[in-house]
Write an enzyme that holds these catalytic residues in place. Structure first.
Site, PDB file in Angstrom:
ATOM      1  N   HIS A 391      17.182  10.692  26.826  1.00 18.76           N
ATOM      2  CA  HIS A 391      16.455   9.424  26.967  1.00 18.76           C
ATOM      3  C   HIS A 391      17.162   8.311  26.189  1.00 18.76           C
ATOM      4  O   HIS A 391      17.480   7.249  26.737  1.00 18.76           O
ATOM      5  CB  HIS A 391      15.032   9.608  26.444  1.00 18.76           C
ATOM      6  CG  HIS A 391      14.182   8.383  26.494  1.00 18.76           C
ATOM      7  ND1 HIS A 391      13.224   8.160  27.461  1.00 18.76           N
ATOM      8  CD2 HIS A 391      14.131   7.278  25.688  1.00 18.76           C
ATOM      9  CE1 HIS A 391      12.642   7.001  27.262  1.00 18.76           C
ATOM     10  NE2 HIS A 391      13.172   6.442  26.180  1.00 18.76           N
ATOM     11  N   GLU A 392      17.433   8.574  24.920  1.00 23.65           N
ATOM     12  CA  GLU A 392      18.100   7.563  24.086  1.00 23.65           C
ATOM     13  C   GLU A 392      19.536   7.333  24.554  1.00 23.65           C
ATOM     14  O   GLU A 392      20.064   6.214  24.436  1.00 23.65           O
ATOM     15  CB  GLU A 392      18.069   7.978  22.614  1.00 23.65           C
ATOM     16  CG  GLU A 392      16.678   8.186  22.030  1.00 23.65           C
ATOM     17  CD  GLU A 392      15.764   6.981  22.178  1.00 23.65           C
ATOM     18  OE1 GLU A 392      16.270   5.849  22.356  1.00 23.65           O
ATOM     19  OE2 GLU A 392      14.531   7.161  22.129  1.00 23.65           O
ATOM     20  N   HIS A 395      19.481   4.586  27.119  1.00 18.56           N
ATOM     21  CA  HIS A 395      19.469   3.257  26.498  1.00 18.56           C
ATOM     22  C   HIS A 395      20.863   2.883  25.983  1.00 18.56           C
ATOM     23  O   HIS A 395      21.324   1.753  26.165  1.00 18.56           O
ATOM     24  CB  HIS A 395      18.489   3.241  25.318  1.00 18.56           C
ATOM     25  CG  HIS A 395      17.044   3.267  25.700  1.00 18.56           C
ATOM     26  ND1 HIS A 395      16.505   2.387  26.611  1.00 18.56           N
ATOM     27  CD2 HIS A 395      16.018   4.042  25.270  1.00 18.56           C
ATOM     28  CE1 HIS A 395      15.211   2.630  26.732  1.00 18.56           C
ATOM     29  NE2 HIS A 395      14.889   3.627  25.939  1.00 18.56           N
ATOM     30  N   HIS A 398      23.302   1.983  28.697  1.00 17.14           N
ATOM     31  CA  HIS A 398      22.928   0.671  29.235  1.00 17.14           C
ATOM     32  C   HIS A 398      23.493  -0.424  28.329  1.00 17.14           C
ATOM     33  O   HIS A 398      24.131  -1.379  28.798  1.00 17.14           O
ATOM     34  CB  HIS A 398      21.402   0.581  29.317  1.00 17.14           C
ATOM     35  CG  HIS A 398      20.901  -0.572  30.128  1.00 17.14           C
ATOM     36  ND1 HIS A 398      19.565  -0.755  30.432  1.00 17.14           N
ATOM     37  CD2 HIS A 398      21.540  -1.633  30.696  1.00 17.14           C
ATOM     38  CE1 HIS A 398      19.424  -1.853  31.157  1.00 17.14           C
ATOM     39  NE2 HIS A 398      20.605  -2.408  31.318  1.00 17.14           N
TER      40      HIS A 398
END
Length: 603
Positions: A391-392, A395, A398
């Site tokens: 999940h991290e 980020h 991105h």
């Protein structure tokens, strides 16, 4: 080497820590830049009152301000990361407080810029936008032009600025009460151990297989909110009225319209989310019935919705193996994406394990001139840690791609799109693990159940929160009183709609609306649901169309904040202004439930 959660920071191997040296080699280097920025603050006064003199003067001011901001970002990022490494170190706390104070002083010194720029005639500003020198700042200025109808004269703007700190009191009061003063007491665990009940372990305890323990935890937790219900209702009421004040002060006819204006999100997006989620209640109700049967209970309560249906699944994955698993799962995104991420996760981006004084939880953080750092408290015995890592990582990639592709003024993306990359990564991991464990039905059922409950918690629950916000702000706009009875009545009605007769609505559950901190950052929670819908749609698009869809998605990540979020997602291949993504997410949810039921019958 086995990591020790209670180890002192200095005892943690450097290979398990993030490497912050690319930002600053030493604290002295940080101090040098800090002093340089302090000396630049008075320069803002030289620009004040001169921005309408011509494009050269305006450009000089904007370039100066963005240069200061870029350096300030680096100072602040380093300081907050150092502080989160070990909160017992006063030197780190001092560094962070100084960075925060400097950030505030720079903000005060530059506060004249927006009103002055907005005071320049819009036709003149549009001429400036056509000049090549303004190209990096075009979107920045276009956003300012949009706000001209919602900007007051200088004297009124000054009053609004003076009022902002006081109007932030409801959020600060709730945060202080909720995080510092509320005491939930202690609970006796089935093992016989006595533990303090806290926000941090509430959900963990609700996942315990002992139902009597779950009920005790649930009742005791909400009893504390019941004991403070009038005070918290007063803070929430004040926060809603603050939102209404800001909307009216900015010439908006409703608080929601004001909140959505910054991202240029049409109100139809919000309304269509609620409408289409409500159309998807049938699979939700079906799943709640299935959960009740699987748990073997006569009636389902909220405290029965967090426990895993597949208990005691053995899981162990060292960090390095977790990275390998993530890279395998993300292989559809291409070799360049995966190689960059793998290098980052293994060589300096990640602070991997818990140590004494380290901040809890996980996040991805960074700035334009740093790596996208990840704070973890990785537990090799928890599959949740694996999902948190990927999940991290979403980020961080991105951020990495946006920073590499955009100039500083447009690198930062909005919250509306922020959860798309992280949720997409989680969906790809779930698919990968399901394929990997086809011969292990118990693990496969565990993964399916986890994904279903995550979607339920994000897609349905956050949408219910969004509808609650819309209703109570509407009542405030109609000059209706916002009391504890108002809040709990509205919330109980929504619980009855969203859960039907499939779950018992305990009186305590109506107090849930008092404990959601996001309600003090109004009209925020809907972005979790739209982000999930967008991510699931993009995963399906990548599965169906292959490389062209991957290219579109990577181009979306590279946009940073150079476009409004709805337009950015269209580049990726999903239109959040249509009903399709939300409807597709509902269908995906239903398909996962069907898979779990089929698997369950064979176990």
């Amino acid at each position: 080497m086995v990591h020790q959660p209670d180890a002192l920071r200095k005892e943690v191997p450097q290979s398990d820590c993030w490497n912050l040296s690319p930002m600053f080699q030493t604290t002295e280097a940080w101090e040098s830049l800090f002093q340089d920025l302090e000396k630049k603050i008075p320069t803002y006064d030289d620009f004040k009152g001169t921005l309408a003199q011509g494009p050269e003067r305006l450009l000089a001011c904007i370039e100066f301000d963005h240069g200061v901001g870029r350096d300030m970002d680096r100072l602040y990022t380093y300081a907050h990361l150092k502080n989160d490494e070990d909160k017992t170190q006063s030197d780190n706390e001092a560094l962070f407080q100084r960075a925060s104070n400097l950030y505030t002083r720079i903000g005060e010194a530059s506060s004249f810029m927006s009103p002055e720029i907005q005071a320049i005639p819009s036709d003149q500003l549009k001429i400036f936008l056509d000049k090549d020198a303004f190209k990096p700042y075009r979107f920045y200025l276009e956003q300012m032009i949009r706000y001209i109808p919602h900007t007051k004269d200088a004297a009124t703007e000054q009053l609004l600025a003076m009022a902002s700190e006081s109007l932030g009191a409801p959020q600060r009061i709730f945060s202080q009460l909720d995080n510092a003063d509320l005491n939930f007491g202690t609970v006796k665990r089935p093992s016989g151990d006595v533990s303090a009940l806290t926000h941090g372990n509430f959900i963990t305890f609700l996942g315990h297989k002992d139902r009597n323990f779950r009920k005790t935890v649930f009742d005791q937790y909400y009893q504390t909110y019941h004991d403070h219900r009038h005070t918290i209702a007063a803070t929430l009421s004040a926060s809603v009225k603050k939102d209404l004040f800001w909307a009216r002060a900015r010439n908006f006819d409703a608080a929601r319209k004001s909140a959505l204006f910054g991202d240029n999100v049409p109100e139809d997006v919000y309304d269509n989310l609620i409408i289409n989620v409500k159309k998807a209640f049938s699979p939700l109700y079906h799943y709640l019935d299935f959960r009740k049967q699987a748990l073997g209970v006569d009636a389902l309560h909220m405290y029965d919705t967090y426990v895993q249906l597949v208990p005691d699944v053995d899981f162990h994955m060292d960090y390095e193996q977790a990275v390998e698993t993530c890279i395998e799962a993300l292989s559809p995104l291409g070799r360049d994406y995966c190689n960059t991420l793998e290098q980052g996760l293994l060589k300096g981006w990640v602070d991997k394990y818990e140590n004494k004084g380290k901040r809890s939880g996980a996040y991805s953080s960074g700035c334009y001139d740093s790596n996208p750092y990840i704070l973890l408290n990785y537990d090799p015995d928890s599959i949740n840690s694996l999902f948190t890592l990927i999940h991290e990582a979403g980020h961080s990639m991105h951020t990495y791609l946006a920073n590499k592709s955009q100039p500083y003024p447009t690198h930062g993306y909005t919250i509306f799109v922020a959860e798309v990359a992280s949720t997409l990564n989680e969906a790809l991991l779930a698919r990968h693990l399901l394929e990997k464990h086809t011969a292990a039905p118990k693990m496969k059922a565990y993964i399916l159940n986890r994904e279903i409950d995550n979607i339920r918690g994000t897609f349905f629950r956050q949408t219910m929160f969004a509808e609650f916000e819309h209703i109570i702000h509407g009542l405030a706009g109609e000059n209706q009183p916002l009391t504890i009875d108002t809040f709990t009545s509205v919330y109980k009605d929504l619980l009855s709609v969203y859960f039907g007769d499939k779950m018992v609505i305990d009186d305590a559950l109506t107090l849930e609306c008092l404990r959601i901190p996001h309600f003090y950052s109004s009209f925020y929670v809907y972005k979790y649901a739209t982000g999930l819908a967008a991510a699931l749609g993009l995963v399906q698009r990548i599965t169906d169309k292959g490389q062209p869809a991957v290219d579109d998605y990577l181009n979306f990540l590279k946009l940073g904040g150079s476009m409004f979020p709805i337009d950015e997602l269209r580049v990726a291949g999903v239109d959040m202004a249509s009903n399709t993504p939300v409807q597709a997410a509902a269908s995906y949810f239903e398909s996962r439930i069907s898979e779990l039921e089929t698997l369950w019958q064979s176990m």
